[in-house]
Design an enzyme around this catalytic site. Structure first.
Site, PDB file in Angstrom:
ATOM      1  N   ARG A 261       0.912  -1.183  -0.094  1.00 20.07           N
ATOM      2  CA  ARG A 261       0.156   0.047   0.167  1.00 20.07           C
ATOM      3  C   ARG A 261       0.869   1.018  -0.103  1.00 20.07           C
ATOM      4  O   ARG A 261       1.851   1.353   0.995  1.00 20.07           O
ATOM      5  CB  ARG A 261      -0.861   0.213   1.209  1.00 20.07           C
ATOM      6  CG  ARG A 261      -1.780  -0.956   1.407  1.00 20.07           C
ATOM      7  CD  ARG A 261      -2.876  -0.996   1.089  1.00 20.07           C
ATOM      8  NE  ARG A 261      -3.688  -2.395   0.862  1.00 20.07           N
ATOM      9  CZ  ARG A 261      -4.627  -2.670   1.694  1.00 20.07           C
ATOM     10  NH1 ARG A 261      -5.183  -1.771   2.760  1.00 20.07           N
ATOM     11  NH2 ARG A 261      -5.110  -3.922   1.592  1.00 20.07           N
TER      12      ARG A 261
ATOM     13  N   GLU B  90       0.845   3.914   1.126  1.00 16.30           N
ATOM     14  CA  GLU B  90       0.128   5.012   2.073  1.00 16.30           C
ATOM     15  C   GLU B  90       0.979   6.196   2.186  1.00 16.30           C
ATOM     16  O   GLU B  90       1.994   6.181   2.037  1.00 16.30           O
ATOM     17  CB  GLU B  90       0.406   4.188   3.680  1.00 16.30           C
ATOM     18  CG  GLU B  90      -0.338   2.936   3.865  1.00 16.30           C
ATOM     19  CD  GLU B  90      -1.865   2.959   3.857  1.00 16.30           C
ATOM     20  OE1 GLU B  90      -2.362   4.214   4.089  1.00 16.30           O
ATOM     21  OE2 GLU B  90      -2.453   1.809   3.987  1.00 16.30           O
TER      22      GLU B  90
ATOM     23  N   ARG C 297      -0.241   2.545  12.862  1.00 14.89           N
ATOM     24  CA  ARG C 297      -0.698   1.276  12.346  1.00 14.89           C
ATOM     25  C   ARG C 297      -0.703   1.029  10.657  1.00 14.89           C
ATOM     26  O   ARG C 297      -1.265  -0.037  10.462  1.00 14.89           O
ATOM     27  CB  ARG C 297      -1.997   0.862  12.922  1.00 14.89           C
ATOM     28  CG  ARG C 297      -3.243   1.870  12.492  1.00 14.89           C
ATOM     29  CD  ARG C 297      -4.382   1.688  13.032  1.00 14.89           C
ATOM     30  NE  ARG C 297      -5.550   2.474  12.375  1.00 14.89           N
ATOM     31  CZ  ARG C 297      -6.813   2.311  12.417  1.00 14.89           C
ATOM     32  NH1 ARG C 297      -7.283   1.137  12.773  1.00 14.89           N
ATOM     33  NH2 ARG C 297      -7.568   3.091  11.823  1.00 14.89           N
ATOM     34  N   HIS C 298      -0.301   1.674  10.118  1.00 13.67           N
ATOM     35  CA  HIS C 298      -0.047   1.506   8.681  1.00 13.67           C
ATOM     36  C   HIS C 298       1.200   1.599   8.225  1.00 13.67           C
ATOM     37  O   HIS C 298       2.200   2.178   8.494  1.00 13.67           O
ATOM     38  CB  HIS C 298      -0.935   2.752   7.821  1.00 13.67           C
ATOM     39  CG  HIS C 298      -2.092   2.865   7.989  1.00 13.67           C
ATOM     40  ND1 HIS C 298      -2.901   3.688   8.960  1.00 13.67           N
ATOM     41  CD2 HIS C 298      -2.948   2.143   7.370  1.00 13.67           C
ATOM     42  CE1 HIS C 298      -4.132   3.251   8.926  1.00 13.67           C
ATOM     43  NE2 HIS C 298      -4.308   2.543   7.858  1.00 13.67           N
TER      44      HIS C 298
ATOM     45  N   GLU D 253      -8.907  -2.018  14.373  1.00 11.92           N
ATOM     46  CA  GLU D 253      -9.137  -2.970  13.208  1.00 11.92           C
ATOM     47  C   GLU D 253      -8.229  -3.907  12.722  1.00 11.92           C
ATOM     48  O   GLU D 253      -6.870  -3.724  12.684  1.00 11.92           O
ATOM     49  CB  GLU D 253      -9.557  -2.163  11.915  1.00 11.92           C
ATOM     50  CG  GLU D 253     -10.011  -3.089  10.838  1.00 11.92           C
ATOM     51  CD  GLU D 253     -10.032  -2.401   9.360  1.00 11.92           C
ATOM     52  OE1 GLU D 253     -10.391  -1.272   9.275  1.00 11.92           O
ATOM     53  OE2 GLU D 253      -9.440  -2.826   8.245  1.00 11.92           O
TER      54      GLU D 253
ATOM     55  N   SER E 205     -10.803  -7.020   7.805  1.00 12.23           N
ATOM     56  CA  SER E 205     -12.130  -6.708   6.830  1.00 12.23           C
ATOM     57  C   SER E 205     -12.555  -7.896   6.073  1.00 12.23           C
ATOM     58  O   SER E 205     -11.796  -8.633   5.470  1.00 12.23           O
ATOM     59  CB  SER E 205     -11.760  -5.488   5.953  1.00 12.23           C
ATOM     60  OG  SER E 205     -11.673  -4.129   6.478  1.00 12.23           O
TER      61      SER E 205
ATOM     62  N   ARG F 199      -0.492  -6.317  12.589  1.00 14.69           N
ATOM     63  CA  ARG F 199      -1.458  -5.750  13.333  1.00 14.69           C
ATOM     64  C   ARG F 199      -2.111  -6.559  14.530  1.00 14.69           C
ATOM     65  O   ARG F 199      -2.325  -6.107  15.563  1.00 14.69           O
ATOM     66  CB  ARG F 199      -2.854  -5.237  12.467  1.00 14.69           C
ATOM     67  CG  ARG F 199      -2.614  -3.785  11.670  1.00 14.69           C
ATOM     68  CD  ARG F 199      -3.685  -2.987  12.052  1.00 14.69           C
ATOM     69  NE  ARG F 199      -3.607  -1.899  10.936  1.00 14.69           N
ATOM     70  CZ  ARG F 199      -4.431  -1.361  10.507  1.00 14.69           C
ATOM     71  NH1 ARG F 199      -5.738  -1.568  10.540  1.00 14.69           N
ATOM     72  NH2 ARG F 199      -4.301  -0.327   9.594  1.00 14.69           N
TER      73      ARG F 199
HETATM   74  P1  ATP Z   1      -7.377   0.588   7.706  1.00 19.71           P
HETATM   75  O1  ATP Z   1      -8.687   1.155   7.893  1.00 19.71           O
HETATM   76  O2  ATP Z   1      -6.891   0.570   9.108  1.00 19.71           O
HETATM   77  O3  ATP Z   1      -6.531   1.691   7.053  1.00 19.71           O
HETATM   78  P2  ATP Z   1      -8.148  -0.958   5.701  1.00 19.71           P
HETATM   79  O4  ATP Z   1      -9.654  -0.834   5.700  1.00 19.71           O
HETATM   80  O5  ATP Z   1      -7.627  -0.128   4.498  1.00 19.71           O
HETATM   81  O6  ATP Z   1      -7.419  -0.640   7.052  1.00 19.71           O
HETATM   82  P3  ATP Z   1      -8.246  -3.567   4.399  1.00 19.71           P
HETATM   83  O7  ATP Z   1      -7.748  -2.935   3.106  1.00 19.71           O
HETATM   84  O8  ATP Z   1      -9.601  -3.805   4.619  1.00 19.71           O
HETATM   85  O9  ATP Z   1      -7.839  -2.321   5.546  1.00 19.71           O
HETATM   86  O10 ATP Z   1      -7.199  -4.552   4.737  1.00 19.71           O
HETATM   87  C1  ATP Z   1      -7.335  -5.689   5.907  1.00 19.71           C
HETATM   88  C2  ATP Z   1      -6.662  -5.793   6.955  1.00 19.71           C
HETATM   89  O11 ATP Z   1      -5.119  -5.437   6.523  1.00 19.71           O
HETATM   90  C3  ATP Z   1      -6.999  -4.546   7.876  1.00 19.71           C
HETATM   91  O12 ATP Z   1      -7.636  -4.642   8.689  1.00 19.71           O
HETATM   92  C4  ATP Z   1      -5.475  -4.629   8.621  1.00 19.71           C
HETATM   93  O13 ATP Z   1      -5.290  -5.552   9.519  1.00 19.71           O
HETATM   94  C5  ATP Z   1      -4.588  -4.862   7.505  1.00 19.71           C
HETATM   95  N1  ATP Z   1      -4.010  -3.464   6.972  1.00 19.71           N
HETATM   96  C6  ATP Z   1      -4.642  -2.507   5.991  1.00 19.71           C
HETATM   97  N2  ATP Z   1      -3.632  -1.708   5.792  1.00 19.71           N
HETATM   98  C7  ATP Z   1      -2.660  -2.130   6.398  1.00 19.71           C
HETATM   99  C8  ATP Z   1      -1.290  -1.238   6.337  1.00 19.71           C
HETATM  100  N3  ATP Z   1      -1.326  -0.118   5.723  1.00 19.71           N
HETATM  101  N4  ATP Z   1      -0.381  -1.523   7.145  1.00 19.71           N
HETATM  102  C9  ATP Z   1      -0.628  -2.635   8.091  1.00 19.71           C
HETATM  103  N5  ATP Z   1      -1.696  -3.352   7.916  1.00 19.71           N
HETATM  104  C10 ATP Z   1      -2.830  -2.894   7.117  1.00 19.71           C
END
Ligand code: ATP
Length: 539
Positions: free
Chosen positions: A311, A313, A319-320, A462, A465, A513
């Site tokens: 990602r 980001e 947490r990202h 979270e 998902s 996470r």
């Molecule tokens: P968030 O709302 O926390 O940004 P997300 O809704 O983008 O997460 P999903 O795309 O649904 O998350 O990804 C599923 C899971 O992957 C998340 O619940 C989380 O545990 C993990 N996750 C998502 N993005 C990240 C990230 N940038 N770094 C670490 N873990 C991540």
């Protein structure tokens, strides 16, 4: 045969000769005293400074040639973690790092030897025919973090040892340095292993201890990883992934591998790392979503993927990460997305149980540096609808958009409210508003404003998902268009559903996470071995 030697009767010395002998003896005695004084000053007692040490074979650096796979000696090494009082009086051979070295005068030295987070005290005491003062001097001069082979006898001290994990000592008989670390290290493992509580306590007592900050730790990660807490974290992380796979394999899931190089801009224009793939636009997969669904269309029934997820980001949060490990599941469902939530429920309850049971040492090591309370979870995981969650927030005076997403702060507040009301820090929130979910999420049959989706939380944050997916190509196309996605870029994905597709659903978990929140750690960089975030691409 040799002729027998005749024993001569002792000759009586003349007075003159006796005087001469006495003077000679006196001279010798004075010479010996002077030599003893010189050797004592140089720290080497009992032997002359330049002469060879008869115990020289018991210590020294191992020549590189002996470490180039020269031979298989058959020697048996004992793990530091296995050194217990059951081995009392036994001679063991250990290999580890010299974590601390302390000389007490010239006749004694203590080495704390560490192997994979476990530590044992090794003692060198000058003793005739066993340990020479030169050997003590050699050991005392070994640089911290060097690798040593030590052979010695296991003893049990009368008092419990405070600074080491193992409650025995090793009385050193031989010590050989296998590899020397630089004498000046950028960070000290002891400093990196210290808890905030220790630092604060010392400060109150007027002592200033070194605090190693997060960035410095990551810059010198190989040193930082040596702390007992980090040894615990990554061993625990290994088991989370292991229990995840084991559970699913037992439930008839197939582990699959999906491509990380994907065409176009992945699932839906979210932050992706773009790259050129043989002159075609491509990107690193932001999840295995599309391919795991396609595997369902390929009749695997139940699949899971463990692999890197990318990602791009832009936010710099606790947490990202830009690269993390995704634990992904996809499965056919017979009639309801609750079948997917049932898997989440059983999988995680079993995983938490096993972590508590099988990773006690790791959890203890983590908790020593980063104290935390064990996770509270129910035998049957609590499920609340999004609407119920919003109502709980409202009742507590917290405003939240009933058809929007929850922000980090509201999620945390809801986590607290749920804990107060239901006594669990692990729960599922489902029936999210459709507008905040990806295009492939199945709308609710009774109200299209909501979706057959869910998020799962640990301590108000979270970790998962999940959802039922749209398996009807026409609906998928219209949902993609509504979400602003050019269907041409995902045509192979949509086409997969034209050849007959079962109702299905799945979820994605972030490994780092889970570990971060299970151990109540404050930053995801503590659970990623070599984290990648917007500012960090090294080491
Ligand atoms: P968030 O709302 O926390 O940004 P997300 O809704 O983008 O997460 P999903 O795309 O649904 O998350 O990804 C599923 C899971 O992957 C998340 O619940 C989380 O545990 C993990 N996750 C998502 N993005 C990240 C990230 N940038 N770094 C670490 N873990 C991540």
């Amino acid at each position: 045969m040799e002729p027998e030697q005749q024993q001569q009767p002792p000759q009586e010395l003349s007075k003159k000769a006796a005087k001469k002998e006495a003077a000679k003896a006196d001279k010798l005695r004075r010479r010996q005293e002077a030599a003893a004084a010189a050797t004592a000053a140089s720290g080497v007692a009992g032997v002359s400074i330049d002469g060879p040490d008869p115990l020289a074979a018991n210590y020294g650096d191992v020549p590189i040639a002996d470490l180039q796979s020269k031979e298989v000696s058959g020697r048996v090494w004992t793990a530091v973690s296995a050194l217990t009082d059951e081995l009392k009086d036994r001679t063991v051979l250990i290999r580890g790092r010299a974590q601390t070295i302390r000389a007490v005068g010239s006749k004694m030295a203590f080495l704390m030897v560490r192997e994979r987070g476990y530590t044992v005290q090794c003692v060198l005491t000058v003793a005739p025919d066993l340990v020479s003062a030169r050997m003590v001097k050699y050991a005392a001069a070994i640089s911290k973090e060097s690798f040593v082979d030590i052979e010695g006898v296991v003893t049990v001290p009368p008092e419990p040892l405070k600074g080491t994990s193992q409650q025995v000592e090793v009385q050193v008989r031989t010590i050989h340095c296998v590899n020397r670390a630089a004498t000046v290290l950028p960070i000290n493992v002891e400093d990196a292993a210290r808890s905030e509580v220790e630092i604060e306590k010392a400060l109150e007592a007027g002592e200033q201890l070194v605090r190693v900050n997060q960035d410095t730790r990551l810059n010198y990660r190989v040193l930082d990883l040596r702390t007992p807490a980090n040894q615990g974290i990554y061993r625990l992380e290994c088991q989370v992934s292991n229990f995840f796979s084991q559970f699913l394999l037992n439930e008839d899931f197939v582990e699959i591998r999906t491509p990380k190089l994907t065409a176009g801009t992945s699932e839906g224009g979210a932050a992706v790392f773009k790259l050129e793939y043989k002159k075609q636009p491509a990107c690193l997969a932001q999840s295995p979503q599309l391919h795991k669904q396609m595997a369902i269309c390929g009749d695997f029934g139940r699949v899971f993927v463990v692999g890197p997820v990318f990602r791009a980001e832009d936010s710099y949060t606790h947490r990202h990460l830009c690269e993390f490990t995704g634990l992904d599941v996809e499965m056919e469902i017979k009639e309801h997305y609750s079948e997917v939530m049932d898997i989440v429920d059983r999988l995680f309850v079993e995983m938490f149980d096993k972590l508590k049971e099988k990773c006690q040492k790791e959890l203890e090591a983590i908790g020593k540096q980063y104290p935390f309370k064990p996770l509270k979870y129910l035998r049957k995981t609590l499920r609340l609808t999004f609407e119920e969650g919003i109502q709980m927030l409202k009742d507590a005076g917290v405003e939240a958009d009933p058809l929007g997403d929850l922000n980090t702060e509201t999620e945390r507040t809801l986590g607290k409210l749920v804990f107060e009301k239901y006594g669990t820090e692990f729960y599922i929130l489902h029936r999210y508003p459709l507008a905040v979910r990806p295009f492939y999420t199945m709308p609710c049959p009774d109200n299209e404003a909501y979706s057959n989706s869910f998020d799962v939380f640990i301590r108000g944050e979270e970790i998962i998902s999940g959802a039922q997916r749209v398996h009807v190509p026409e609906l998928l196309e219209s949902r993609a268009t509504e979400c602003g996605i050019d269907v041409k870029t995902i045509s192979t994905y949509i086409d997969s559903f034209r050849y007959g597709a079962p109702p299905h659903g799945g979820f994605g978990v972030g490994l780092e996470r889970v570990v971060m929140l299970f151990c109540a750690l404050d930053n995801i960089r503590k659970t990623s071995l070599f984290p990648r975030d917007p500012r960090r691409l090294e080491p």
